[in-house]
Design an enzyme around this catalytic site. Structure first.
Site: not given
Length: 203
Positions: A13, A31
């Site tokens: 998660g 990212k």
């Protein structure tokens, strides 16, 4: 404000937490390395769950869903860690790692080594299920051994009070809160759950 979001494992998660944090802060999301594209990139998930968020492109987008060092080799790509420098953005920045803190970026560098070089506070995301005490404390030790600043630990899942309190106490880290599993998971349900779950991050 700059924060790194990392995890104790994969598929716990972490990206959903990062999306909630990005939306709550009005942050730019980055990212650095995306490994695995068939199910969509994590940046796509964040863009969906935090509408309007600024998404800074990944430096490497690798095909295979595995550790970046191996995914790069399979793609015939050489990852240059010197290119993994946090971008200069206006406003807050949320950086998401891949998997856990000791996932290899190359055969010589781990994500924890990057975090140590950046010296940006890390939020460790942990599940609440069986095994999380061991995984969380090992991750905390690995970060501390490299001098990585730890902003705190955030949990994802059903409440398990003793495990959450034990990790925070033994690991000597701030307990930031817990994000419940959301069904349905939508931008609205995530935003509604995130702010009251993490008051110290959203105040």
């Amino acid at each position: 404000m700059k924060l790194v979001v990392t995890g104790t494992d994969t598929e716990i998660g972490k990206t959903i937490f990062a999306a909630g944090l990005t939306g709550a802060l009005g942050a730019t999301y980055w990212k650095p390395i995306q490994a695995g594209l068939d199910d969509g990139a994590d940046a796509d998930t964040v863009a969906t769950l935090a509408p309007g968020a600024s998404i800074h492109p990944s430096v490497w987008r690798l095909t295979t869903p595995c550790s970046p060092h191996r995914a790069a080799e399979l793609d015939g790509v050489t990852i240059d860690v010197d290119r993994l420098t946090p971008p200069a953005v206006s406003g807050p920045l949320v950086i998401e790692g891949a998997g856990g803190v000791l996932v290899p970026v190359t055969r010589q560098h781990l994500f924890a080594d990057l975090f140590a070089a950046w010296q940006i506070p890390v939020i460790l995301v942990a599940r609440t299920g069986l095994g999380t005490i061991n995984h969380s404390l090992l991750s905390i030790e690995a970060l501390r051994a490299r001098g990585v600043p730890i902003h705190g630990i955030s949990f994802v899942g059903d409440p398990v009070e003793d495990s959450e309190a034990t990790i925070a106490a033994i690991g000597n880290v701030p307990r930031l809160g817990r994000l419940p599993r959301l069904d349905p998971l939508t931008p609205a349900t995530l935003a509604a759950a995130f702010a009251p779950s993490f008051p110290s991050l959203t105040a």
